[in-house]
Design a protein around this motif. Structure first.
Motif, mmCIF file in Angstrom:
data_model
loop_
_atom_site.group_PDB
_atom_site.id
_atom_site.type_symbol
_atom_site.label_atom_id
_atom_site.label_comp_id
_atom_site.label_asym_id
_atom_site.label_seq_id
_atom_site.Cartn_x
_atom_site.Cartn_y
_atom_site.Cartn_z
ATOM 1 N N HIS A 57 26.871 -41.602 30.381
ATOM 2 C CA HIS A 57 27.826 -40.584 29.963
ATOM 3 C C HIS A 57 28.734 -41.226 28.924
ATOM 4 O O HIS A 57 29.162 -42.364 29.114
ATOM 5 N N PRO A 58 29.040 -40.531 27.828
ATOM 6 C CA PRO A 58 29.803 -41.164 26.746
ATOM 7 C C PRO A 58 31.243 -41.543 27.093
ATOM 8 O O PRO A 58 31.776 -42.487 26.519
ATOM 9 N N ALA A 59 31.876 -40.843 28.033
ATOM 10 C CA ALA A 59 33.289 -41.115 28.281
ATOM 11 C C ALA A 59 33.631 -41.323 29.755
ATOM 12 O O ALA A 59 34.513 -42.103 30.081
ATOM 13 N N ASP A 60 32.965 -40.632 30.634
ATOM 14 C CA ASP A 60 33.305 -40.672 32.050
ATOM 15 C C ASP A 60 32.166 -41.302 32.844
ATOM 16 O O ASP A 60 31.297 -41.928 32.275
ATOM 17 N N VAL A 61 32.193 -41.127 34.162
ATOM 18 C CA VAL A 61 31.117 -41.650 35.014
ATOM 19 C C VAL A 61 30.343 -40.470 35.571
ATOM 20 O O VAL A 61 30.921 -39.537 36.129
ATOM 21 N N ARG A 62 29.028 -40.528 35.399
ATOM 22 C CA ARG A 62 28.141 -39.469 35.875
ATOM 23 C C ARG A 62 27.177 -40.088 36.874
ATOM 24 O O ARG A 62 26.650 -41.177 36.647
ATOM 25 N N PHE A 63 26.946 -39.371 37.981
ATOM 26 C CA PHE A 63 25.961 -39.862 38.940
ATOM 27 C C PHE A 63 25.167 -38.716 39.534
ATOM 28 O O PHE A 63 25.588 -37.569 39.519
ATOM 29 N N LYS A 64 23.980 -39.089 40.014
ATOM 30 C CA LYS A 64 23.096 -38.148 40.701
ATOM 31 C C LYS A 64 22.868 -38.698 42.095
ATOM 32 O O LYS A 64 22.621 -39.899 42.261
ATOM 33 N N VAL A 65 22.996 -37.827 43.075
ATOM 34 C CA VAL A 65 22.806 -38.238 44.469
ATOM 35 C C VAL A 65 21.635 -37.458 45.061
ATOM 36 O O VAL A 65 21.322 -36.351 44.621
ATOM 37 N N HIS A 66 21.004 -38.071 46.049
ATOM 38 C CA HIS A 66 19.835 -37.480 46.697
ATOM 39 C C HIS A 66 20.010 -37.569 48.212
ATOM 40 O O HIS A 66 20.592 -38.527 48.711
ATOM 41 N N GLY A 67 19.459 -36.596 48.910
ATOM 42 C CA GLY A 67 19.456 -36.634 50.364
ATOM 43 C C GLY A 67 18.476 -35.625 50.931
ATOM 44 O O GLY A 67 18.136 -34.643 50.267
ATOM 45 N N THR A 68 18.045 -35.870 52.146
ATOM 46 C CA THR A 68 17.139 -34.914 52.781
ATOM 47 C C THR A 68 17.905 -33.711 53.317
ATOM 48 O O THR A 68 17.324 -32.658 53.551
ATOM 49 N N THR A 69 19.224 -33.872 53.506
ATOM 50 C CA THR A 69 20.079 -32.770 53.967
ATOM 51 C C THR A 69 21.280 -32.664 53.035
ATOM 52 O O THR A 69 21.608 -33.612 52.302
ATOM 53 N N LEU A 70 21.963 -31.537 53.091
ATOM 54 C CA LEU A 70 23.207 -31.379 52.330
ATOM 55 C C LEU A 70 24.248 -32.408 52.779
ATOM 56 O O LEU A 70 24.983 -32.951 51.965
ATOM 57 N N GLU A 71 24.291 -32.664 54.077
ATOM 58 C CA GLU A 71 25.252 -33.636 54.607
ATOM 59 C C GLU A 71 25.037 -35.006 53.970
ATOM 60 O O GLU A 71 26.005 -35.675 53.573
ATOM 61 N N GLU A 72 23.771 -35.419 53.840
ATOM 62 C CA GLU A 72 23.480 -36.708 53.203
ATOM 63 C C GLU A 72 23.890 -36.713 51.734
ATOM 64 O O GLU A 72 24.391 -37.722 51.231
ATOM 65 N N VAL A 73 23.684 -35.601 51.047
ATOM 66 C CA VAL A 73 24.080 -35.511 49.641
ATOM 67 C C VAL A 73 25.590 -35.709 49.506
ATOM 68 O O VAL A 73 26.053 -36.452 48.632
ATOM 69 N N PHE A 74 26.360 -35.078 50.359
ATOM 70 C CA PHE A 74 27.814 -35.211 50.303
ATOM 71 C C PHE A 74 28.244 -36.646 50.627
ATOM 72 O O PHE A 74 29.127 -37.201 49.971
ATOM 73 N N GLU A 75 27.622 -37.258 51.621
ATOM 74 C CA GLU A 75 27.925 -38.647 51.953
ATOM 75 C C GLU A 75 27.611 -39.570 50.779
ATOM 76 O O GLU A 75 28.413 -40.446 50.429
ATOM 77 N N GLN A 76 26.463 -39.372 50.157
ATOM 78 C CA GLN A 76 26.067 -40.213 49.027
ATOM 79 C C GLN A 76 26.981 -40.005 47.813
ATOM 80 O O GLN A 76 27.275 -40.948 47.081
ATOM 81 N N ALA A 77 27.443 -38.783 47.614
ATOM 82 C CA ALA A 77 28.380 -38.520 46.517
ATOM 83 C C ALA A 77 29.685 -39.280 46.743
ATOM 84 O O ALA A 77 30.257 -39.840 45.806
ATOM 85 N N ALA A 78 30.143 -39.323 47.982
ATOM 86 C CA ALA A 78 31.360 -40.080 48.290
ATOM 87 C C ALA A 78 31.133 -41.575 48.069
ATOM 88 O O ALA A 78 31.988 -42.273 47.504
#
Length: 144
Positions: free
Chosen positions: A11-32
């Motif tokens: 990302h040119p200015a900020d921080v961008r990330f992609k998270v993956h999980g088998t459940t929505l709960e895992e996605v939220f945990e990985q984003a944190a």
């Protein structure tokens, strides 16, 4: 097959990330994990202090935004740096989503903690959660 985790993307200015999980709960945990990984090396943190997180938002993207914003708020105001995240449930109720979880870490100690990058805010720019074969993914950009 979805592998739970996260990756940082250019990302040119900020921080961008992609998270993956088998459940929505895992996605939220990985984003944190990804967000706090920008701030500090989370592997050095011990779960000495835990905070229960309960949020309700309209839409999954709003819920993810609110979840990460709440964690950032607790970091800035309560001076807790988190390294462990548990999202027990994300439920749909009457058109909105409710999250129940917990974040654990320790009080900020400037003598011990070395901070990498300041995260100023979560953004809605390109924020999305996608259902994929075998799980979910999300894209997040944080303002640094």
């Amino acid at each position: 097959m979805i592998i739970t985790g996260y990756e940082y993307l250019p990302h040119p200015a900020d921080v961008r990330f992609k998270v993956h999980g088998t459940t929505l709960e895992e996605v939220f945990e990985q984003a944190a994990h990804a967000m706090f990984g920008v701030i500090i090396h989370t592997s050095t943190l011990e779960p000495k202090r835990s905070v229960d997180i309960e949020l309700e938002s309209e839409g999954l993207e709003n819920l993810l935004y609110d979840y990460l914003s709440e964690l950032l708020y607790l970091f800035e105001v309560e001076e807790i740096v988190f390294g462990q995240f548990r999202v027990d449930s994300i439920e749909k109720a009457d058109g909105s989503y409710i999250l129940h979880g917990q974040a654990s870490g320790e009080n900020i100690d400037l003598g011990r903690h070395s901070f990498e990058t300041e995260v100023k805010a979560i953004t809605y720019h390109q924020l999305e959660i996608t259902k994929e074969k075998g799980g979910y993914s999300a894209h997040v950009i944080v303002d640094t």
